[in-house]
Design an enzyme around this catalytic site. Sequence first.
Site, mmCIF file in Angstrom:
data_model
loop_
_atom_site.group_PDB
_atom_site.id
_atom_site.type_symbol
_atom_site.label_atom_id
_atom_site.label_comp_id
_atom_site.label_asym_id
_atom_site.label_seq_id
_atom_site.Cartn_x
_atom_site.Cartn_y
_atom_site.Cartn_z
ATOM 1 N N GLU A 119 51.801 52.018 32.620
ATOM 2 C CA GLU A 119 53.027 52.594 31.423
ATOM 3 C C GLU A 119 53.631 51.245 31.026
ATOM 4 O O GLU A 119 53.775 50.280 31.722
ATOM 5 C CB GLU A 119 53.496 53.557 32.110
ATOM 6 N N GLY A 123 54.247 48.964 35.354
ATOM 7 C CA GLY A 123 52.597 48.296 35.650
ATOM 8 C C GLY A 123 52.633 48.294 37.135
ATOM 9 O O GLY A 123 51.825 49.245 37.539
ATOM 10 N N SER A 124 52.801 47.109 37.875
ATOM 11 C CA SER A 124 52.653 47.188 39.346
ATOM 12 C C SER A 124 53.351 48.342 39.973
ATOM 13 O O SER A 124 53.054 48.637 41.108
ATOM 14 C CB SER A 124 52.758 45.833 39.856
ATOM 15 N N ARG A 260 26.825 14.209 28.920
ATOM 16 C CA ARG A 260 27.929 13.232 27.996
ATOM 17 C C ARG A 260 27.922 11.727 28.534
ATOM 18 O O ARG A 260 27.900 11.617 29.703
ATOM 19 C CB ARG A 260 29.168 13.793 28.070
ATOM 20 N N ILE A 329 36.920 18.407 31.602
ATOM 21 C CA ILE A 329 35.879 18.006 31.822
ATOM 22 C C ILE A 329 35.164 17.619 30.436
ATOM 23 O O ILE A 329 34.719 16.645 30.192
ATOM 24 C CB ILE A 329 34.831 18.397 32.840
ATOM 25 N N GLY A 332 38.098 16.744 24.566
ATOM 26 C CA GLY A 332 38.465 17.089 23.255
ATOM 27 C C GLY A 332 37.726 18.412 22.924
ATOM 28 O O GLY A 332 37.915 19.374 22.366
ATOM 29 N N GLU A 355 44.504 45.101 37.883
ATOM 30 C CA GLU A 355 44.228 45.808 38.799
ATOM 31 C C GLU A 355 45.265 44.967 40.004
ATOM 32 O O GLU A 355 44.717 45.102 40.991
ATOM 33 C CB GLU A 355 42.896 45.861 39.184
ATOM 34 N N THR A 357 48.665 42.029 40.142
ATOM 35 C CA THR A 357 48.784 40.413 39.860
ATOM 36 C C THR A 357 48.568 39.881 41.162
ATOM 37 O O THR A 357 48.441 40.637 42.276
ATOM 38 C CB THR A 357 50.167 40.212 39.513
ATOM 39 N N SER A 358 48.454 38.309 41.248
ATOM 40 C CA SER A 358 48.170 37.742 42.292
ATOM 41 C C SER A 358 49.288 37.916 43.496
ATOM 42 O O SER A 358 49.402 38.221 44.487
ATOM 43 C CB SER A 358 48.077 36.414 42.084
#
Length: 374
Positions: A119, A123-124, A260, A329, A332, A355, A357-358
């Site tokens: 909601e 959240g958490s 490249r 890598i 641009g 689902e 956060t860290s």
Amino acid sequence: MALVRESARQFAQTHIKPYIMEWDESQYFPVELFKKMGEYGFMGVLVPEKYNGTGLGYQEYITILDEISKVCGSIGLSVAAHNSLCTNHILSFSNEEQKQKYLPKLASAEWIGAWGLTETGSGSDAGGLTTTAVVDGDYFIINGSKTFITHAISGDVAVVMVRTGEKGDKHGVTAFIIEKGTPGFTAGKKIDKLGMRASETASLFFDNCRVHKSQVIGEVGNGFVQALKLLDGGRISIAALSLGIARGAYECALRYANEREQFNQKIFDFQDVGFTLADMATKVEASELLIRQAGYLKDMGKSVTKEGAMAKLFASETAVEVSNQSVQIHGGYGFTKDFPAEKFFRDAKLCTIGEGTSAIQKMVISREIKKDVK
């Protein structure tokens, strides 16, 4: 397992890859694609055959998510949300009548499923729900809203957690199955997102929505406990999603580095690039090992609270790091939509948020490892 991987790989290459940027740019949710995935068994992976599902385990499920997400994280996210949240909630906690009614339609993708916990103000903090259900005879009257809901608009049925008791009481939340078209049950406009743009996200609204008591999943007041158990397995899904994104970002960087040329040599042969790719490859492999371990325990019917959180934490952070390095890598070109690196970069970030956060994963892990203190 090889047959499952090849089936998912061919499906992703044929039916997803040609359209990913078109869907991404327009935020188009390809419902017809998911109907086709239902024919392949990808929408009812964990559902037993008697309910029209594929009847496979978490190892196969991880493989399918890996292969699909390697091509498009958005589609992988929707597959994960449908399988591990809505469908798996009904499979895990519903009565037989509810299973017979809903699982065949969900497993075949005749119906698309949504799952509502989050909601605006919680959240958490899943215990702080403000959406309420009040008893009215044989019905419950539901008022409130949910946000950041995958398939909120296109979903045919939603499993929704609603407060039926005191705020903050872990036994004060109840899970309901609510079908699209139920009076008072509507969806908001599509949320414009940074990444995962082909996976539909919107709010759900309840305005004096009358839901019969037969639509309660399990016991009244048991919804929060159900949701927490479900999220243990759901984190394996997001970890597998993260793995696919990381693998896709790594593989496109590896190809680019071998094509490249700068200063008369392949850029892979520059030590900085070669060592960066070595780190990327190692972390992708480490992610898969953590995920496979969690999947094995889940298939064995054992607790995966710690292992699921570890897999989700490491794999999601790896997806962000690897996709970031992939852009670097590419130089641009990595900042343009002509190369896939930028999409992996945008899609990856959600994996560290959805689902749990860290920070939430670290909280879960720390709580679990504290139990090991003698």
